[in-house]
Enzyme design. Structure first.
Site, mmCIF file in Angstrom:
data_model
loop_
_atom_site.group_PDB
_atom_site.id
_atom_site.type_symbol
_atom_site.label_atom_id
_atom_site.label_comp_id
_atom_site.label_asym_id
_atom_site.label_seq_id
_atom_site.Cartn_x
_atom_site.Cartn_y
_atom_site.Cartn_z
ATOM 1 N N HIS A 141 -0.236 6.224 6.486
ATOM 2 C CA HIS A 141 0.273 6.063 5.122
ATOM 3 C C HIS A 141 0.626 7.419 4.513
ATOM 4 O O HIS A 141 0.133 8.460 4.961
ATOM 5 C CB HIS A 141 -0.770 5.385 4.231
ATOM 6 C CG HIS A 141 -0.813 3.909 4.360
ATOM 7 N ND1 HIS A 141 -1.268 3.274 5.497
ATOM 8 C CD2 HIS A 141 -0.441 2.914 3.500
ATOM 9 C CE1 HIS A 141 -1.192 1.960 5.329
ATOM 10 N NE2 HIS A 141 -0.689 1.719 4.123
ATOM 11 N N SER A 143 0.800 -1.223 0.000
ATOM 12 C CA SER A 143 0.000 0.000 0.000
ATOM 13 C C SER A 143 0.839 1.282 0.000
ATOM 14 O O SER A 143 0.355 2.324 -0.445
ATOM 15 C CB SER A 143 -0.942 0.010 1.207
ATOM 16 O OG SER A 143 -0.217 -0.170 2.417
#
Length: 305
Positions: free
Chosen positions: A282, A57
């Protein structure tokens, strides 16, 4: 599905694996001497550079606009896409996928086929960013957030992972090294002329060891412990790249001081409750751009230097 056959482990490879383990355990940045494999030329300067992006990811860019693959949470503004946009004559095959581990290099993930299937003899460039899910990024974050309530000023998460007398996170990093090495050997086997680049993970937590509870709900003394765990992961990736004829891109240094504890205007990594389009813990669009810059800087160097 047929997997790449691997030669028997040689004595030199066993020595290399021992060196990786020793270096990661001490967190000493001692790199093995060696020159990566020769770059694959583009005959006549007219052939397109065939670029394959492998990864999890942090490569795919979940939630960052515009999402072009719902199954893999893949953005068209992730770093492989930004790198391709800056390199004229480059054709990208981005097969990165959120949640991927090294196993997904050989196994399908929903509608995404085995990532290594994208790599072939005509591939010129491969970037690989993998290993975070192998050590359990998601479960580590959840565990440390849950344990923080026990002792907000202490290190309950570190105590949890070291209760057996062995640091389980350091062990997980060491156990991931041969998995990443196997991926790199498979890439070289499928694309023997490709330039292979391992991409490290960006700076997630304050490099000075400070915390920012409750924005990032970890106990105060667990921040430096988790910072050091990420540094060990990146060190392992750097060394594993060196021992497997691949280059390494440091994305930690270029993103330092833009971690998830910074104010929204300054951070490139979103906290557990993002303020910008990104998955929790993230990179946001700025973080992907910073990683793209680091990759481009590496690619602009003469291969092997």
């Amino acid at each position: 599905m047929k997997r790449d056959t691997q030669p028997a482990v040689s004595a030199s490879r066993r020595r290399g694996a021992t060196a990786v383990a020793a270096a990661v355990g001490s967190c000493a940045l001692v790199l093995a001497a060696g020159t990566p494999a020769t770059a694959h030329g583009s005959p006549g300067g007219h052939k397109k550079t065939e670029y394959v992006a492998l990864g999890d990811s942090y490569t795919s860019g979940p939630v960052i606009p515009t999402q072009v693959d719902a199954n893999c949470a893949r953005s068209d503004h992730n770093y492989p896409s930004l790198v391709t946009a800056q390199r004229q004559g480059t054709a990208l095959d981005d097969v990165s996928c959120a949640g991927a581990t090294t196993e997904e290099m050989w196994k399908p993930q929903g509608t995404n086929g085995p990532q290594l299937d994208a790599v072939g003899r005509g591939t010129d460039l491969v970037t690989v960013q993998i290993g975070g899910n192998d050590i359990g990024f998601g479960s580590i974050i959840a565990t440390c957030a849950q344990l923080s309530a026990q002792d907000l000023t202490g290190n309950p998460c570190q105590r949890h992972y070291t209760a057996s007398g062995v640091d389980q996170l350091t062990l997980a990093v060491l156990q991931t090294a041969p998995k990443v090495a196997r991926v790199l050997r498979a890439v070289h086997h499928r694309a023997p002329h490709a330039r292979v680049v391992v991409v490290g993970y960006p700076d997630l937590l304050p490099d000075d060891g400070s915390g920012c509870y409750p924005s990032v709900p970890f106990a105060a003394k667990d921040f430096p412990y988790l910072r050091d765990t990420e540094k060990r992961l990146n060190l392992m990736l750097r060394l594993t790249a060196a021992f497997n004829q691949a280059e390494y891109v440091d994305t930690y240094a270029p993103t330092r001081d833009h971690d998830m504890c910074k104010v929204p205007a300054d951070r490139w990594i979103e906290p557990l409750r993002p303020a910008s389009p990104a998955a929790p813990a993230h990179p946001n669009a700025k973080g992907e751009a910073a990683m793209a810059g680091a990759v481009l800087e590496r690619l602009d160097r003469e291969h092997g230097r």
